[in-house]
Structure formats: C-alpha cells, structure tokens
Design an enzyme around this catalytic site. Structure first.
Site, short mmCIF file in Angstrom:
data_model
loop_
_atom_site.label_atom_id
_atom_site.label_comp_id
_atom_site.label_asym_id
_atom_site.label_seq_id
_atom_site.Cartn_x
_atom_site.Cartn_y
_atom_site.Cartn_z
N ASP A 17 -5.79 159.83 32.28
CA ASP A 17 -6.33 160.74 33.30
C ASP A 17 -5.14 161.38 34.02
O ASP A 17 -4.37 160.69 34.69
CB ASP A 17 -7.21 159.97 34.28
CG ASP A 17 -7.90 160.87 35.29
OD1 ASP A 17 -7.62 162.08 35.30
OD2 ASP A 17 -8.71 160.36 36.08
N ASP A 113 -8.62 167.22 31.68
CA ASP A 113 -7.54 166.35 32.15
C ASP A 113 -7.68 164.89 31.73
O ASP A 113 -6.85 164.06 32.10
CB ASP A 113 -7.45 166.41 33.67
CG ASP A 113 -8.77 166.10 34.36
OD1 ASP A 113 -9.81 166.16 33.67
OD2 ASP A 113 -8.76 165.80 35.57
N GLU A 114 -8.72 164.56 30.95
CA GLU A 114 -8.92 163.18 30.55
C GLU A 114 -9.14 163.08 29.04
O GLU A 114 -9.63 164.01 28.42
CB GLU A 114 -10.13 162.56 31.26
CG GLU A 114 -10.04 162.57 32.78
CD GLU A 114 -11.25 161.93 33.42
OE1 GLU A 114 -11.70 160.88 32.94
OE2 GLU A 114 -11.77 162.49 34.41
#
Length: 425
Positions: A17, A113-114
């Site tokens: 993350d 973003d993960e």
C-alpha cells in the site's frame, strides 16, 4: 514425503500500500511543498469538493479522506489543496507494479496504490516474504521517491490487514503463530469488507473485535448476515484461500480479465429533468462504450447508479437482448432503466453508467432475422470511426447534439476516468 511437505506449505502473500499516494506524488512535482500539510481534492466549482488523499502532516492535523474541503480547512487552516492529476498517478502506479513484477508474475492491483503479490514461488531465490517486502520497499523509495507499507501473510486478507496495521513506511508480518495476538484484538471494522452498516450490525450482537467475529457461531452469522456472514467468519479465522489473480496491464487481448467498465460523475448542477439526465447518460456512455471497444469486449448487462441531493443512492441493472459495445444501445438501455425507476422526487447530484457481464468481442452472436442487423453494423462502424477521430484530436472533437450548448458539456468522462479497485470477489 517431500511432496506432502510441499502441499502443506503456506503461501507467501504480500500486500503493498503506497503511503498517501496522490499527495506524495504531488509533493515530488512540487518540492516547495515539502514540510507543509498537503491534500489532493476536487474542484469546489465543479462540486468535487472532497479530500481524496492527504500527506502525513495533514493526517496529523486530523484531515480525513472523504470530508469536504471546507471542513479540512477548518481543522488545518494552512492546508495546501491540489487538484488531482490521475494520469500522473497512473504513471507511478505502473512503475510500482514493474517493481513488483521483479519478484512475481502474480500481481493483483487493488486500486492504483495497492496490490497483492504472491511470492510463494520466489522465496527460494529472493529470501523470506519479509525480506522480499524489504527489497520492494527499498526499491520504491530509492527509484520512485515514495514509501509503502507492506503486509506479509499466508492469505490475502491478513496481508491487507498487515499493510494497514502500521503506517507509514512499515512492514508487518502476520503468521499463524501471532495472528490471534495481533489481528483478533482489533476492531471488527478493520477487517476487509466489514463496512459501516455491517459493523453496526455486529455491534448489536456484541461482536466488537475481529476475535469476537472469529469466535461467533457460524450458523448465527449466516442467519443474520447471509452469505457475507460466512465469508467474514472465514476471513477472521484466517481461512481465506482466494488466489492472487494474474493481471497483465500491458496485455490488450481478449483473455485479460475485466469484470466491468463504468464511469460516474458529480454534475456541476443538480439534475431535475429528463433532458439533463439524457445529456449526462450519453456523455458517460460515450466513455464506457469507447473503453469497451478498447478492451475488445461486449457487455451483456447495463447498470445505472443514482445519488440524490440528500446523498441517497440506488443502483438498477438490466440484461441486453444481445451482447453489445454500441454507444446507442447502451445509452438507450440506461435511459430506459432511469425512466422506469426514478420520478425526480429529489434532485440528482451524481450519476453513473456501468457495463458488466463482459465477453470477448469475438464471441458469436445470434442474428435476428426480423431485426436491424444492418443498422447495428453501420452503428458499429460509425462508433469505430469516431473513436479514431477522438484519439487523434481529443474527446470533444466529435460530439452528439444532445451534449452541446450546456454548462455540463465541458465534462469529459473518458479523460477524467478514475480507475477504481478491482472487485475482490
């Protein structure tokens, strides 16, 4: 004997993350903002006035994702707010995934973003899951200038929990030996897919922690929450065996796994009549249908999402008579769904159109002897021609008459499209 040991070996799953992703990317492009509280937020003039992301200093000032810009400024008067640049964030997301691919080809994005990374087959070469996580963290910091929090576990749910457990720039390992002392003590709302309403229901039954959820009666949870109760009980007990799904963002063929394609927008003004509804639906459908054709897919189901001025939302969907990527057919289906299900009892603040049940555009389609197949072929050629013009000269180079002469005509759903997390199920 060796084979039996291999069969019993746990998987090694990472969840990465990227910390304060949008805000930290913007700080890279604006070094003068270093040391200042920064947030990425929408344009208040277009009513996208909420916080999308914030850096660590803004977080320390209690600025929260999803709150209105004015609320954030009350908490943090010196907050710097920057409008989002999704093309920039997509660029960094792709660079981060290239780093993940160094250690495994099993990388499943969960938003920009993960991502989950299955490194089970790489530990003999690169070390333990924790060591691989450390190498990924170092590479992203040294090559991209960003930081990540990474969870390491034997399943996706606990790996995701681990990446949320410590922030920023941390690595948390959740094992079969320590998960009860770490995971079970936390609030039930911290478990993936336990939302607000589910958490409230659980609290009514005296279930406050993940441990409480894990120890609850499976039959009781099934009775109260249905299938989701069973799923959450398995998650809390570390029994998730879902695979990290293979995803190749550079592959454009028909085998790429896409479950649905959609666009939504918050409109510059409240919508109170069918004329404006048609305008917005056609603008959204232009984007959805074009993206379907880019993905070489047909859709079999069309859905609309409506949110009123009072922030009450509902979704409706319907099957098409045959798979399609035609803008007209999808838009007409969406308009029909709307007229059958809404009466303008309250002004509309945002709308969305989604195409789902996707199939490759090479799939055979049953022709209708008494239908308008020649018209469908002509419409398909027209859509393809318009796609080519827009790719060369911009999405506003060719426009439908229904979308012109209105303040909302400046909206560009195709360009402003946000990539949302891939569905877990």
């Amino acid at each position: 004997m060796l084979l039996k040991k291999m069969e019993k070996m746990d998987r090694v799953i990472l969840h990465s993350d990227m910390n304060s992703f949008y805000a930290n990317v913007e700080c890279l492009y604006h070094p003068e903002l270093q040391g200042l509280p920064v947030a990425v937020g929408g344009n208040p003039e277009n009513r996208h006035g909420i916080i999308l992301a914030k850096n660590q200093l803004a977080k320390e000032a209690q600025v929260k994702t999803g709150e209105a810009l004015w609320e954030a400024r009350v908490k943090c008067p010196n907050l710097i707010i920057i409008e989002p640049n999704f093309e920039r964030y997509l660029k960094f997301a792709k660079m981060a995934r290239k780093i993940y691919y160094r250690y495994s080809d099993l990388v499943e994005p969960f938003g920009l973003d993960e991502a989950w990374i299955d490194v089970t087959g790489s530990i003999h070469r690169y070390g333990t899951g924790e060591e691989i996580a450390g190498k990924i963290s170092w590479s992203i910091q040294s090559e991209l200038g960003l930081t990540v929090s990474i969870g390491v576990s034997w399943n996706k749910i606990f790996a995701k929990f681990g990446s949320d457990y410590k922030k920023p720039d941390a690595i948390t390992v959740i094992t079969r030996e320590n998960y009860q002392s770490i995971v079970w003590k936390r609030d039930a709302g911290e478990l993936l897919y336990v939302g607000r309403s589910t958490r409230k229901k659980l609290m009514k039954f005296g279930i406050f922690t993940i441990g409480d959820l894990a120890k609850a009666s499976l039959d009781f949870l099934k009775c109260q929450l249905g299938k989701m109760g069973v799923v959450l009980w398995h998650f809390a007990n570390g029994l998730d065996d879902s695979p990290v799904k293979w995803f190749d963002e550079n592959y454009n063929g028909n085998e790429r796994i896409i479950k649905s394609i959609g666009n939504s927008t918050t409109t510059p003004r409240d919508i109170e009549n069918i004329k404006d509804v048609k305008l917005v639906i056609y603008m959204l459908t232009e984007s959805v249908a074009m993206r379907l054709r880019e993905a070489c897919c047909f859709c079999q189901t069309v859905a609309i999402h409506i949110r009123t001025k009072e922030l009450i939302s509902f979704t409706r969907q319907a099957k098409l008579t045959k798979p399609s990527d035609l803008t007209n057919e999808i838009a007409e289906a969406a308009i029909e769904l709307f007229t059958k299900n809404y009466d303008f009892s309250s002004p509309i603040r945002s709308m969305g159109v989604r195409a789902s049940d996707l199939v490759p555009d090479s799939v055979p389609i049953q022709l209708d002897l008494f239908g308008f197949e020649e018209d469908r072929v002509r419409l398909g050629r027209l859509d393809t021609t318009i796609d080519g013009i827009r790719k060369r000269y911009g999405n506003h180079s060719v426009r439908r008459a229904v979308t012109m002469g209105d303040s909302m005509s400046s909206l560009d759903p195709k360009k402003d499209n946000i990539i949302h997390p891939l569905g877990y199920f």
